[in-house]
Structure formats: C-alpha cells, structure tokens
Design an enzyme around this catalytic site. Structure first.
Site, PDB file in Angstrom:
ATOM      1  N   CYS A  86       0.774  -1.246  -0.094  1.00 49.68           N
ATOM      2  CA  CYS A  86      -0.073  -0.102   0.045  1.00 49.68           C
ATOM      3  C   CYS A  86       0.959   1.030  -0.072  1.00 49.68           C
ATOM      4  O   CYS A  86       0.585   2.017  -0.670  1.00 49.68           O
ATOM      5  CB  CYS A  86      -0.920   0.145   1.303  1.00 49.68           C
ATOM      6  SG  CYS A  86      -2.230  -1.216   1.023  1.00 49.68           S
TER       7      CYS A  86
ATOM      8  N   ASN B 196       1.519 -16.525  -4.415  1.00 46.38           N
ATOM      9  CA  ASN B 196       1.721 -17.167  -3.314  1.00 46.38           C
ATOM     10  C   ASN B 196       0.275 -16.764  -2.322  1.00 46.38           C
ATOM     11  O   ASN B 196       0.272 -15.562  -2.396  1.00 46.38           O
ATOM     12  CB  ASN B 196       2.894 -16.854  -2.537  1.00 46.38           C
ATOM     13  CG  ASN B 196       4.258 -17.367  -3.316  1.00 46.38           C
ATOM     14  OD1 ASN B 196       3.951 -18.504  -3.986  1.00 46.38           O
ATOM     15  ND2 ASN B 196       5.152 -16.617  -3.354  1.00 46.38           N
TER      16      ASN B 196
ATOM     17  N   HIS C 207      -0.316  -8.654   1.034  1.00 51.79           N
ATOM     18  CA  HIS C 207      -1.168  -7.802   0.035  1.00 51.79           C
ATOM     19  C   HIS C 207      -0.991  -8.624  -1.099  1.00 51.79           C
ATOM     20  O   HIS C 207       0.055  -8.820  -1.856  1.00 51.79           O
ATOM     21  CB  HIS C 207      -0.579  -6.363   0.054  1.00 51.79           C
ATOM     22  CG  HIS C 207      -1.160  -5.505  -0.894  1.00 51.79           C
ATOM     23  ND1 HIS C 207      -1.538  -4.166  -0.440  1.00 51.79           N
ATOM     24  CD2 HIS C 207      -1.522  -5.365  -2.295  1.00 51.79           C
ATOM     25  CE1 HIS C 207      -2.321  -3.564  -1.514  1.00 51.79           C
ATOM     26  NE2 HIS C 207      -1.990  -4.345  -2.505  1.00 51.79           N
TER      27      HIS C 207
ATOM     28  N   HIS D 297      -0.544 -10.023  -4.638  1.00 49.56           N
ATOM     29  CA  HIS D 297       0.401  -9.821  -5.616  1.00 49.56           C
ATOM     30  C   HIS D 297       0.608 -10.924  -6.646  1.00 49.56           C
ATOM     31  O   HIS D 297       0.470 -11.913  -6.302  1.00 49.56           O
ATOM     32  CB  HIS D 297       1.834  -9.128  -5.135  1.00 49.56           C
ATOM     33  CG  HIS D 297       2.242 -10.097  -3.976  1.00 49.56           C
ATOM     34  ND1 HIS D 297       1.880 -10.288  -2.830  1.00 49.56           N
ATOM     35  CD2 HIS D 297       3.452 -10.806  -4.195  1.00 49.56           C
ATOM     36  CE1 HIS D 297       2.467 -10.806  -2.045  1.00 49.56           C
ATOM     37  NE2 HIS D 297       3.315 -11.444  -3.080  1.00 49.56           N
TER      38      HIS D 297
HETATM   39  P1  DGP Z   1       5.631 -13.233  -1.511  1.00 44.87           P
HETATM   40  O1  DGP Z   1       6.849 -14.039  -1.242  1.00 44.87           O
HETATM   41  O2  DGP Z   1       4.849 -14.002  -2.674  1.00 44.87           O
HETATM   42  O3  DGP Z   1       4.946 -12.514  -0.614  1.00 44.87           O
HETATM   43  O4  DGP Z   1       6.596 -11.972  -2.432  1.00 44.87           O
HETATM   44  C1  DGP Z   1       6.785 -10.714  -1.733  1.00 44.87           C
HETATM   45  C2  DGP Z   1       7.862 -10.224  -2.663  1.00 44.87           C
HETATM   46  O5  DGP Z   1       7.860  -8.836  -2.427  1.00 44.87           O
HETATM   47  C3  DGP Z   1       9.116 -10.701  -2.523  1.00 44.87           C
HETATM   48  O6  DGP Z   1       9.600 -11.189  -3.779  1.00 44.87           O
HETATM   49  C4  DGP Z   1       9.790  -9.491  -2.088  1.00 44.87           C
HETATM   50  C5  DGP Z   1       9.054  -8.164  -2.444  1.00 44.87           C
HETATM   51  N1  DGP Z   1       9.206  -7.132  -1.646  1.00 44.87           N
HETATM   52  C6  DGP Z   1       9.218  -6.973  -0.358  1.00 44.87           C
HETATM   53  N2  DGP Z   1       9.299  -5.969   0.151  1.00 44.87           N
HETATM   54  C7  DGP Z   1       9.288  -5.150  -0.772  1.00 44.87           C
HETATM   55  C8  DGP Z   1       9.592  -3.754  -1.077  1.00 44.87           C
HETATM   56  O7  DGP Z   1       9.641  -2.993  -0.085  1.00 44.87           O
HETATM   57  N3  DGP Z   1       9.928  -3.219  -2.258  1.00 44.87           N
HETATM   58  C9  DGP Z   1       9.806  -4.268  -3.443  1.00 44.87           C
HETATM   59  N4  DGP Z   1      10.001  -3.415  -4.556  1.00 44.87           N
HETATM   60  N5  DGP Z   1       9.577  -5.352  -3.158  1.00 44.87           N
HETATM   61  C10 DGP Z   1       9.544  -5.813  -2.222  1.00 44.87           C
END
Ligand code: DGP
Length: 116
Positions: A10, A89, A100, A102
């Site tokens: 968010c 996931n 959230h 994705h």
């Molecule tokens: P999941 O494991 O499916 O919940 O994937 C979450 C993904 O989000 C993981 O590959 C890393 C990414 N991620 C986590 N925090 C941040 C962030 O602050 N910025 C960005 N660009 N990606 C993030």
C-alpha cells in the site's frame, strides 16, 4: 494482521516508499521486486488493500482480469513474452511473505517444474 496503513505494498502504491514503478492506473500498480528471483521480476498489485488470493470476491473480478492482461503487456514490454512465469503465493504455507495480494511476473531465465 496487516491493514492498508502498515502494508508495504500500500505504501509503495501511495509512493510513501520508493520503488521502481513500471505501470500504474487507478486500480493497479506494477513495480520491480526488490529481491528479484529472475532477471525480470515484477509485481502487479491492486492499489486497494487485499490480503491474499483467497480474499478475492466477485466484485474483484474485473481488476483481477485487468491485472492478468497487464502481466501480458509487461511481458511484451520487457521482452519476455516467449516464456515467463506467473506466480501467486497465497498464505504463509505457500511462501507468501507480504500480506497484500500480488502477482509475480518472472522471466529472462529458464524455469523448472515442479517449483519448490
Ligand atoms: P511473496 O513471497 O509472494 O509474498 O512475495 C513478496 C515479494 O515482495 C518478495 O519477492 C520481495 C518483494 N518485496 C518485499 N518488500 C518489498 C519492497 O519494499 N519493495 C519491493 N519492490 N519489493 C518488495
């Protein structure tokens, strides 16, 4: 439980946290994953807070469809349309770390099946 105020995606959608945003409209945002698992690794998210895939309701059907069409557009723009992986996931057991919804779009390398 994470709500929209404390949720990292968010905050990215509201530009309170910097990220490499590739696309946005009123409902969706797409940005590069901070911890890429492939040469191309983009996340497509709804701007509204929704915890995971299982939280989807019938009223979400339109933007979910648009999110998948966006995945295809990004795949073409990022030149991975000849082969890419789309991952959602759902829940900690499935490896979800950010609560959230994705969609992961990954490409630029070979992928194996089954995934880990
Ligand atoms: P999941 O494991 O499916 O919940 O994937 C979450 C993904 O989000 C993981 O590959 C890393 C990414 N991620 C986590 N925090 C941040 C962030 O602050 N910025 C960005 N660009 N990606 C993030």
């Amino acid at each position: 439980m994470t709500d929209g105020n404390s949720c990292v995606f968010c905050k990215i959608a509201k530009k309170e946290i910097q990220s490499d945003i590739l696309y946005e409209d009123a409902e969706l945002a797409a940005f590069r994953d901070v911890n890429p698992k492939a040469p191309v690794h983009v996340l497509v998210v709804p701007k509204k807070h929704l915890s995971d895939h299982y939280a989807l309701e019938e009223k979400d059907a339109r933007w979910v469809g648009n999110a998948h069409l966006l995945v295809n557009r990004l795949a073409k723009d990022l030149e991975i349309e000849d082969g890419f992986r789309v991952v959602i996931n759902c829940g900690e057991k499935a490896g979800q770390t950010v609560p959230h919804f994705h969609i992961h779009l990954m490409g630029g390398r070979d992928f194996h099946w089954p995934p880990g």
